[in-house]
Design a protein around this motif. Structure first.
Motif, short mmCIF file in Angstrom:
data_model
loop_
_atom_site.label_atom_id
_atom_site.label_comp_id
_atom_site.label_asym_id
_atom_site.label_seq_id
_atom_site.Cartn_x
_atom_site.Cartn_y
_atom_site.Cartn_z
N GLU A 54 -0.61 3.80 9.84
CA GLU A 54 -1.89 4.52 9.84
C GLU A 54 -2.20 5.09 11.23
O GLU A 54 -2.77 6.18 11.34
N HIS A 70 -1.78 8.08 5.38
CA HIS A 70 -3.00 7.85 4.61
C HIS A 70 -2.70 6.93 3.43
O HIS A 70 -1.67 7.09 2.76
N ALA A 71 -3.61 6.01 3.16
CA ALA A 71 -3.48 5.11 2.01
C ALA A 71 -3.98 5.84 0.76
O ALA A 71 -5.14 6.24 0.71
N LEU A 102 1.44 4.58 1.19
CA LEU A 102 1.01 5.44 2.29
C LEU A 102 1.80 6.74 2.25
O LEU A 102 3.01 6.72 2.01
N THR A 113 0.84 -1.19 0.00
CA THR A 113 0.00 0.00 0.00
C THR A 113 0.87 1.24 0.00
O THR A 113 1.80 1.36 0.81
N ARG A 167 1.44 -1.54 7.72
CA ARG A 167 0.38 -0.57 7.41
C ARG A 167 -0.39 -0.12 8.65
O ARG A 167 -0.58 1.10 8.85
#
Length: 258
Positions: free
Chosen positions: A241, A246-247, A105, A103, A237
């Motif tokens: 977070e 933020h993704a 981020l 992901t 992740r």
């Protein structure tokens, strides 16, 4: 955070207008593709593309021919918002092998929770010489179970040629390296990238990874960088977070062996 605007800026500054990640690398634009070409120990691959369905297969085969002609294995770094939507399937059909998805981020250094100190008995030391790099590589090999030869080569080259663009940090329990990570500061942009965060089994779950993120974020902020970028695994992740990342997309390495 305006996700759409930040992602567009990331694509423009870090991908389409990328700078080489080492002294032995160069950035080339071939039509609608931006690639990095390095020596055999460096990272070779496609950073950005702007393809349509009609020309995608041709562009893929051109990159395969180019890198195999150099005798280089290479990576096509595919983001979840890249087009055409079936680009991943086209890469697979052309002989690429997909690695696990991560992901993308991004966090704002001024809005992250940066109060994470190292746990008792752990000290953070910046690696600035070959001995320090060896500690970072030792952690990398133990934490990820992969060979660290290329990492050693790239870190030593970067520290020698442009020491202000890379920060490598190792967490020590006494004299034992138990966790390590690095950060790449990209001149002329608002982005710094967090890479390679890993902790040796038996030392995980104690907050060391979080402390390494906070340490690097403080350094990035002190150098005027607004954003931190991470390609996060499912394990890291949730931690990131909680710190305020933020993704914005996903990223999948597609590997081609020549």
């Amino acid at each position: 955070m305006d996700h759409k605007a930040v992602l567009a800026r990331y694509d423009r500054d870090m991908r389409e207008n990328a700078t080489p990640d080492g002294p032995d690398a160069r950035i080339e634009r071939a039509g609608a593709v931006v690639r990095q070409v390095a020596d055999a120990e460096g990272w070779n691959g496609v950073l950005w593309s702007d393809l349509d369905p009609a020309g995608a297969d041709r562009a893929i085969h051109e990159q395969v021919a180019y890198f195999t002609g150099l005798g280089r294995d290479f990576e096509w770094k595919l983001y979840g918002h890249d087009r055409p939507a079936d680009l991943g399937a086209r890469l697979t059909a052309a002989g690429f092998r997909a690695e696990p998805e991560e992901t993308l981020l991004i966090g704002e250094t001024g809005r992250l929770a940066l109060d994470a100190a190292p746990p008792a008995g752990i000290r953070l030391v910046q690696a600035t010489d070959p001995a320090g790099v060896d500690l970072v590589v030792d952690v990398h090999e133990k934490a990820f179970g992969t060979d660290g030869t290329r990492l050693r080569h790239r870190l030593l080259a970067r520290l020698a040629a442009a020491p202000g663009t890379v920060v490598a940090v190792v967490a020590l329990a006494g004299d034992e390296p138990v966790s390590a990570a690095r950060m790449e500061l990209v001149p002329g942009t608002l982005f710094a990238g967090l890479w390679g965060g890993g902790t040796v089994e038996g030392w995980r779950g104690r907050g060391i990874y979080r402390a390494l993120v906070a340490h690097r974020a403080h350094v990035a902020a002190a150098h005027g960088y607004r954003y931190l970028q991470v390609d996060a695994s499912p394990m890291s992740r949730p931690i990131l977070e909680r710190l305020g990342f933020h993704a914005l997309s996903t990223t999948t390495p597609y590997l081609y062996e020549s």
